[in-house]
Design a protein around this motif. Structure first.
Motif, PDB file in Angstrom:
ATOM      1  N   ALA A  88       0.829  -1.204   0.000  1.00  0.00           N
ATOM      2  CA  ALA A  88       0.000   0.000   0.000  1.00  0.00           C
ATOM      3  C   ALA A  88       0.863   1.254   0.000  1.00  0.00           C
ATOM      4  O   ALA A  88       1.946   1.280   0.588  1.00  0.00           O
ATOM      5  CB  ALA A  88      -0.910  -0.006   1.230  1.00  0.00           C
ATOM      6  N   ARG A  94      -0.304   6.992   1.524  1.00  0.00           N
ATOM      7  CA  ARG A  94      -1.661   7.532   1.679  1.00  0.00           C
ATOM      8  C   ARG A  94      -2.639   6.412   2.030  1.00  0.00           C
ATOM      9  O   ARG A  94      -3.504   6.590   2.902  1.00  0.00           O
ATOM     10  CB  ARG A  94      -2.105   8.228   0.387  1.00  0.00           C
ATOM     11  CG  ARG A  94      -3.516   8.777   0.431  1.00  0.00           C
ATOM     12  CD  ARG A  94      -3.897   9.491  -0.845  1.00  0.00           C
ATOM     13  NE  ARG A  94      -3.121  10.711  -1.012  1.00  0.00           N
ATOM     14  CZ  ARG A  94      -3.287  11.565  -2.025  1.00  0.00           C
ATOM     15  NH1 ARG A  94      -4.213  11.308  -2.957  1.00  0.00           N
ATOM     16  NH2 ARG A  94      -2.544  12.651  -2.104  1.00  0.00           N
ATOM     17  N   GLU A  95      -2.521   5.276   1.364  1.00  0.00           N
ATOM     18  CA  GLU A  95      -3.393   4.136   1.659  1.00  0.00           C
ATOM     19  C   GLU A  95      -3.151   3.608   3.065  1.00  0.00           C
ATOM     20  O   GLU A  95      -4.100   3.246   3.777  1.00  0.00           O
ATOM     21  CB  GLU A  95      -3.170   3.032   0.621  1.00  0.00           C
ATOM     22  CG  GLU A  95      -3.672   3.375  -0.765  1.00  0.00           C
ATOM     23  CD  GLU A  95      -3.190   2.397  -1.824  1.00  0.00           C
ATOM     24  OE1 GLU A  95      -3.897   2.249  -2.851  1.00  0.00           O
ATOM     25  OE2 GLU A  95      -2.107   1.785  -1.649  1.00  0.00           O
ATOM     26  N   GLN A 125      -6.715  -8.201   1.938  1.00  0.00           N
ATOM     27  CA  GLN A 125      -7.054  -6.904   2.512  1.00  0.00           C
ATOM     28  C   GLN A 125      -7.046  -6.953   4.034  1.00  0.00           C
ATOM     29  O   GLN A 125      -6.497  -6.055   4.698  1.00  0.00           O
ATOM     30  CB  GLN A 125      -8.438  -6.491   2.020  1.00  0.00           C
ATOM     31  CG  GLN A 125      -9.112  -5.370   2.801  1.00  0.00           C
ATOM     32  CD  GLN A 125     -10.579  -5.258   2.466  1.00  0.00           C
ATOM     33  OE1 GLN A 125     -10.933  -4.822   1.380  1.00  0.00           O
ATOM     34  NE2 GLN A 125     -11.443  -5.671   3.397  1.00  0.00           N
TER      35      GLN A 125
END
Length: 256
Positions: free
Chosen positions: A188, A191-192, A239
């Motif tokens: 990621a 920012r993620e 995720q």
């Protein structure tokens, strides 16, 4: 011989209760470790007697079945029934759940008032429980015992829905080691990562509750789950591992 038999039985019981299975917890712990500052990691290693986060990530699954830590059995999950819209609206277990346990452990670790032995135990609990709270079947229906009462077929074999989500679907998604999982999913952007780390355990559990609802809708009793099912949920597993690792790192940085 008798003592060995008792220990073996305890380990089997522990494995039946776990979320994600050892590899899932190892993966989340390893992702977290990769996101820690050098200072934070140094302090944590001192508390853990030089052991890594991965080394202790599954400790609580077995410890919960000992007399000393029996009070932690309900700390691994939350129960949000179908008629309860969210965790915030659900009836909470008097003995605690994964959210209250994480919040309380963080408070105790931040206090600086624990003995070295107590601090180590609390830290090992935190590492494990953040992993637990990101497994959909650890936010399942109370009436279904978190998927333990739902019988499905997984590639033609009779399974409890909970056990499918412990380890089997993880291995079906990718037959990787925990370090390979980290290498492949921990990509990621800054920012993620910031977006993932935002919020509190009370916010994060609501995402897991929503995922549990989706799993139930697609895992009805007697349904044969196979390739399409794995394809649907492999990205979700990736995720959840990433979120668990980044969020665990956030909590640890706040403490250490």
């Amino acid at each position: 011989m008798k003592r060995f038999f008792i220990i073996a039985i305890a380990m089997v019981i522990g494995l039946q209760a776990q979320a994600w299975g050892p590899k899932g917890h190892d993966t989340i712990a390893y992702i977290a470790e990769k996101h820690l500052s050098k200072r934070c990691l140094k302090n944590i290693l001192e508390v853990l007697d030089g052991h890594s986060l991965v080394y202790v990530s599954n400790w609580l699954d077995n410890a919960s079945h000992t007399e000393e830590y029996a009070h932690t059995k309900t700390w691994h999950y939350v129960n949000v029934d179908a008629d309860e819209g969210s965790y915030s609206q659900s009836v909470k277990a008097e003995t605690g759940d994964v959210v209250t346990a994480i919040n309380d452990i963080v408070t105790r670790l931040k206090s600086g008032e624990l003995s070295p032995e107590a601090e180590k135990a609390e830290l090992m609990m935190l590492i494990h429980l953040v992993g637990d709270m990101h497994c959909p079947m650890h936010a399942g229906y109370k009436s279904d015992r978190g998927g333990n009462n739902t019988q499905v077929k997984y590639f033609g074999k009779q399974r409890k829905l909970h056990s499918v989500w412990d380890s089997e679907i993880v291995e079906s998604a990718h037959h990787w080691s925990y370090s390979e999982w980290q290498e492949q999913v921990d990509r990621a952007s800054k920012r993620e990562q910031k977006a993932i780390a935002y919020g509190t355990p009370n916010d994060w559990i609501e995402e897991t509750v929503a995922l549990a609802r989706d799993v139930y809708e697609n895992s009805t009793t007697g349904k044969n789950l196979s390739y399409d099912y794995v394809a649907r949920y492999a990205p979700i597993i990736e995720q959840q591992f990433l979120k668990g690792g980044i969020r665990l790192a956030k909590l640890l940085e706040e403490i250490y």
